[in-house]
Design a protein around this motif. Structure first.
Motif, PDB file in Angstrom:
ATOM      1  N   ALA A   1       0.837  -1.203   0.000  1.00  0.00           N
ATOM      2  CA  ALA A   1       0.000   0.000   0.000  1.00  0.00           C
ATOM      3  C   ALA A   1       0.872   1.254   0.000  1.00  0.00           C
ATOM      4  CB  ALA A   1      -0.930  -0.008   1.210  1.00  0.00           C
ATOM      5  N   ARG A   2       1.945   1.232   0.762  1.00  0.00           N
ATOM      6  CA  ARG A   2       2.864   2.384   0.814  1.00  0.00           C
ATOM      7  C   ARG A   2       3.543   2.596  -0.532  1.00  0.00           C
ATOM      8  NH1 ARG A   2       3.920   7.176   1.575  1.00  0.00           N
ATOM      9  NH2 ARG A   2       6.017   7.721   2.174  1.00  0.00           N
ATOM     10  N   LEU A   3       3.976   1.522  -1.167  1.00  0.00           N
ATOM     11  CA  LEU A   3       4.603   1.636  -2.485  1.00  0.00           C
ATOM     12  C   LEU A   3       3.629   2.210  -3.507  1.00  0.00           C
ATOM     13  CD1 LEU A   3       6.652  -1.687  -2.576  1.00  0.00           C
ATOM     14  CD2 LEU A   3       7.575   0.638  -2.521  1.00  0.00           C
ATOM     15  N   ARG A   4       2.377   1.787  -3.434  1.00  0.00           N
ATOM     16  CA  ARG A   4       1.372   2.337  -4.342  1.00  0.00           C
ATOM     17  C   ARG A   4       1.197   3.829  -4.107  1.00  0.00           C
ATOM     18  NH1 ARG A   4      -3.007  -2.374  -3.641  1.00  0.00           N
ATOM     19  NH2 ARG A   4      -2.199  -3.807  -5.207  1.00  0.00           N
ATOM     20  N   ALA A   5       1.160   4.233  -2.844  1.00  0.00           N
ATOM     21  CA  ALA A   5       0.987   5.647  -2.506  1.00  0.00           C
ATOM     22  C   ALA A   5       2.176   6.465  -3.001  1.00  0.00           C
ATOM     23  CB  ALA A   5       0.818   5.808  -0.995  1.00  0.00           C
ATOM     24  N   VAL A   6       3.377   5.944  -2.845  1.00  0.00           N
ATOM     25  CA  VAL A   6       4.578   6.642  -3.317  1.00  0.00           C
ATOM     26  C   VAL A   6       4.539   6.762  -4.834  1.00  0.00           C
ATOM     27  CG1 VAL A   6       7.089   6.460  -3.548  1.00  0.00           C
ATOM     28  CG2 VAL A   6       6.008   6.049  -1.332  1.00  0.00           C
ATOM     29  N   ALA A   7       4.184   5.673  -5.516  1.00  0.00           N
ATOM     30  CA  ALA A   7       4.104   5.702  -6.974  1.00  0.00           C
ATOM     31  C   ALA A   7       3.045   6.696  -7.438  1.00  0.00           C
ATOM     32  CB  ALA A   7       3.810   4.316  -7.528  1.00  0.00           C
ATOM     33  N   ALA A   8       1.929   6.751  -6.749  1.00  0.00           N
ATOM     34  CA  ALA A   8       0.862   7.683  -7.119  1.00  0.00           C
ATOM     35  C   ALA A   8       1.310   9.121  -6.889  1.00  0.00           C
ATOM     36  CB  ALA A   8      -0.404   7.391  -6.323  1.00  0.00           C
ATOM     37  N   GLY A   9       2.079   9.338  -5.834  1.00  0.00           N
ATOM     38  CA  GLY A   9       2.575  10.683  -5.521  1.00  0.00           C
ATOM     39  C   GLY A   9       3.600  11.186  -6.519  1.00  0.00           C
ATOM     40  N   THR A  10       4.360  10.303  -7.117  1.00  0.00           N
ATOM     41  CA  THR A  10       5.383  10.704  -8.075  1.00  0.00           C
ATOM     42  C   THR A  10       4.872  10.657  -9.499  1.00  0.00           C
ATOM     43  OG1 THR A  10       6.210   8.441  -8.295  1.00  0.00           O
ATOM     44  CG2 THR A  10       7.250   9.843  -6.615  1.00  0.00           C
ATOM     45  N   GLY A  11       3.645  10.152  -9.677  1.00  0.00           N
ATOM     46  CA  GLY A  11       3.082  10.042 -11.011  1.00  0.00           C
ATOM     47  C   GLY A  11       3.558   8.811 -11.752  1.00  0.00           C
ATOM     48  N   LEU A  12       4.324   7.955 -11.088  1.00  0.00           N
ATOM     49  CA  LEU A  12       4.804   6.728 -11.735  1.00  0.00           C
ATOM     50  C   LEU A  12       3.883   5.582 -11.378  1.00  0.00           C
ATOM     51  CD1 LEU A  12       8.630   6.976 -10.997  1.00  0.00           C
ATOM     52  CD2 LEU A  12       7.466   7.506 -13.127  1.00  0.00           C
TER      53      LEU A  12
END
Length: 173
Positions: free
Chosen positions: A151-162
């Motif tokens: 879930a954290r990795l998804r949030a980070v990816a969503a935050g960076t647009g990746l």
């Protein structure tokens, strides 16, 4: 914008029998078996389908109902159904008959249906992940930790647009 997501979680008032019945039509959908070869997954039940389900059990329950009457109940034109109709509608939708007459029961069932919708929306991927992790000997605590990491990795990816497919291990896209 974060508050917009919480607006969806607010439960609509269920102050009439019509509102309660309509809520069930909105939230409970035909199963794949009921749809058969139909190309309409996720569609609502029709009044006729609900009437047919009730009438199919009429030899056991003694209750029959018409699609037109169900429509009248949904619109609030008819608002005082027989107890047997209330029970039959509750049985068909898989809820306690108290849902139609008890505000506390209605709220509880509404919350349960909202939770069920959310779980379906999350997809079965998490269930599959849990099973794979359990099959490999990980404890429930370890499984929860891995789910939190994902879930954290998804949030980070969503935050960076990746997105998952766009992210390269070396940071280049």
């Amino acid at each position: 914008m974060a508050d917009d997501q919480h607006v969806e979680q607010e439960l609509p008032p269920l102050d009439t029998l019509a509102a309660r019945l309509e809520y069930l039509f909105e939230k409970i959908r035909p199963t794949p078996e009921e749809l058969g070869d139909s190309n309409e997954p996720g569609r609502k039940y029709t009044n006729k389908e609900i009437a047919d389900k009730i009438n199919a059990m009429a030899s056991e329950t003694g209750v029959s109902i018409s699609a037109a009457y169900i429509g009248e109940l949904r619109r609030g034109v008819a608002s005082d159904p027989r107890t047997s109709h209330v029970r039959a509608l509750a049985d068909v939708f898989g809820v306690n008959s108290g849902y139609f007459v008890d505000d506390v029961a209605a709220r509880r069932i509404q919350e349960q249906l909202t939770l069920l919708s959310e779980l379906r929306r999350m997809d079965v991927k998490q269930v599959a992940l849990r099973q794979v992790l359990a099959d490999n000997g990980l404890s429930a605590t370890d499984t929860q930790l891995i789910e939190q990491m994902v879930a954290r990795l998804r949030a980070v990816a969503a935050g960076t647009g990746l997105g998952d497919a766009d992210a390269a291990p070396d940071g280049r896209s």
